[in-house]
Design an enzyme around this catalytic site. Sequence first.
Site, PDB file in Angstrom:
ATOM      1  N   SER A 289       0.821  -1.202   0.000  1.00 11.68           N
ATOM      2  CA  SER A 289       0.000   0.000   0.000  1.00 11.68           C
ATOM      3  C   SER A 289       0.858   1.256   0.000  1.00 11.68           C
ATOM      4  O   SER A 289       1.912   1.303   0.643  1.00 11.68           O
ATOM      5  CB  SER A 289      -0.912  -0.001   1.230  1.00 11.68           C
ATOM      6  OG  SER A 289      -1.606   1.223   1.344  1.00 11.68           O
TER       7      SER A 289
ATOM      8  N   TYR B 126      -3.563   5.313  -4.345  1.00 10.01           N
ATOM      9  CA  TYR B 126      -4.866   5.963  -4.394  1.00 10.01           C
ATOM     10  C   TYR B 126      -4.727   7.196  -5.276  1.00 10.01           C
ATOM     11  O   TYR B 126      -3.628   7.695  -5.504  1.00 10.01           O
ATOM     12  CB  TYR B 126      -5.324   6.377  -2.989  1.00 10.01           C
ATOM     13  CG  TYR B 126      -5.619   5.226  -2.074  1.00 10.01           C
ATOM     14  CD1 TYR B 126      -6.819   4.525  -2.167  1.00 10.01           C
ATOM     15  CD2 TYR B 126      -4.690   4.823  -1.107  1.00 10.01           C
ATOM     16  CE1 TYR B 126      -7.085   3.462  -1.325  1.00 10.01           C
ATOM     17  CE2 TYR B 126      -4.958   3.760  -0.263  1.00 10.01           C
ATOM     18  CZ  TYR B 126      -6.157   3.081  -0.380  1.00 10.01           C
ATOM     19  OH  TYR B 126      -6.419   2.023   0.452  1.00 10.01           O
TER      20      TYR B 126
ATOM     21  N   THR C 181      -6.389   1.583  -6.334  1.00 12.41           N
ATOM     22  CA  THR C 181      -7.556   1.204  -5.547  1.00 12.41           C
ATOM     23  C   THR C 181      -8.630   2.273  -5.681  1.00 12.41           C
ATOM     24  O   THR C 181      -8.387   3.438  -5.402  1.00 12.41           O
ATOM     25  CB  THR C 181      -7.184   1.024  -4.067  1.00 12.41           C
ATOM     26  OG1 THR C 181      -6.252  -0.058  -3.957  1.00 12.41           O
ATOM     27  CG2 THR C 181      -8.420   0.706  -3.227  1.00 12.41           C
TER      28      THR C 181
ATOM     29  N   LYS D 212      -8.378  -2.058  -8.692  1.00 17.83           N
ATOM     30  CA  LYS D 212      -8.969  -2.775  -7.564  1.00 17.83           C
ATOM     31  C   LYS D 212     -10.291  -2.128  -7.150  1.00 17.83           C
ATOM     32  O   LYS D 212     -10.373  -0.914  -7.002  1.00 17.83           O
ATOM     33  CB  LYS D 212      -8.008  -2.773  -6.378  1.00 17.83           C
ATOM     34  CG  LYS D 212      -8.477  -3.573  -5.175  1.00 17.83           C
ATOM     35  CD  LYS D 212      -7.404  -3.605  -4.103  1.00 17.83           C
ATOM     36  CE  LYS D 212      -7.840  -4.443  -2.908  1.00 17.83           C
ATOM     37  NZ  LYS D 212      -9.005  -3.861  -2.200  1.00 17.83           N
TER      38      LYS D 212
ATOM     39  N   HIS E 253     -13.571  -3.861  -0.894  1.00 18.46           N
ATOM     40  CA  HIS E 253     -12.633  -3.358   0.121  1.00 18.46           C
ATOM     41  C   HIS E 253     -12.877  -4.028   1.479  1.00 18.46           C
ATOM     42  O   HIS E 253     -12.859  -3.389   2.524  1.00 18.46           O
ATOM     43  CB  HIS E 253     -12.727  -1.840   0.256  1.00 18.46           C
ATOM     44  CG  HIS E 253     -11.414  -1.211   0.627  1.00 18.46           C
ATOM     45  ND1 HIS E 253     -10.552  -0.688  -0.300  1.00 18.46           N
ATOM     46  CD2 HIS E 253     -10.791  -1.032   1.820  1.00 18.46           C
ATOM     47  CE1 HIS E 253      -9.478  -0.205   0.297  1.00 18.46           C
ATOM     48  NE2 HIS E 253      -9.590  -0.415   1.592  1.00 18.46           N
TER      49      HIS E 253
END
Length: 388
Positions: A107, A129, A155, A252, A276
Amino acid sequence: MVQWFETVAEAHRLARKRLPKSVYKALVAGSERGLTLDDNISAFGELGFAPHIADLPAKRDLSTTVLGQEISLPVIISPTGVQAVHPEGEVAVARAAAAAGTAMGLSSFASRSVEDVVAANPKTFFQVYWAGDRDRLLARLERARAAGAKGLIITLDWSFATARDWGSPPIPQALDLRAKLRFAPQGLLRPRWLWGFLRHGLPDLTTPNMALEGEAAPTFFGAYGEWMQTPPPTWEDVAWLREQWDGPFAIKGVTRPDDARRAVDVGATAISVSNHGGNNLDSTPAAIRLLPAIAEAVGDQLDILFDGGIRRGSDVVKALALGADAVMIGRAYLWGLAANGQAGVQNVLDILRSGIDSALLGLGKSSVRELVPEDLVVPAGFRREVTC
């Protein structure tokens, strides 16, 4: 062997026993009523197997290829944010995944740098992100590319909903003196967790991968603030991001066939069917219910990953039979990390590997690539899909 556990459920029990209350509650959180969170898990129990009894394969091949990487089993590490469950965090997870022969998702909100994680596991996919302007996004991509990340994941399925009927755990913006005094009683009640961090340094709740060259790593809430202040991306934005990354590119958070088709249109090489982990829009159906329609729509055009509710090897096999190429795990490996560090993550992956192998044997399959919907007993009304 004292710290070895036989099931993911046992890892969960140990994690709950060893983690401070707030840390544990952050792991098991689901948005609002938790309907999606619960359905992600319970839906797997509605799917049955159709096993054979003879001509079963003596050897089974669990290996596959996802996002251009050969992996020894169809399970990869899903990217999760700041990991306060163990001092080594994502580096321990990366080592465990490498030892198991599989890939690591890292991440951009992680507590360890992309450079450290790629060094621990060269098969690392970097997750972003849509946060900040295009120049900042591009700088993060360049850093991940220079570090050796093998793929990019964007994501798009997280709304950071904190309104939960059972109450959200308090998360400090930084571990300053005030926060340490507030959370000290929880830490003292979990001496093993506390001692581990005291030996290595208390978690600072920063996100080093969100920092550009010359910047200090922002706190989790600083990174979150940047993301929240950035207008949500358009499909044009996603297409631009894809153009900036010349390697494997995954989106995602797909839950609809029309979004899956748009992912194909912008050049994605993979999608993750995901809600999620029940932390997006509550009342979204379980990801496993949505998978078949999406696989039918685009399964021959890109890799399909599945994320949501995997707790055992048989769950992995069910997802593959319904159209996934591999699955991503989140809470399962975090529980292993909390229970026993790197060895605990490897323990979880070994449990899943064994369960996959047993299911393949019973179904008469010599490879995970042979699984088809007919290997399952799917009850009427199980599937959910958007007609579009």
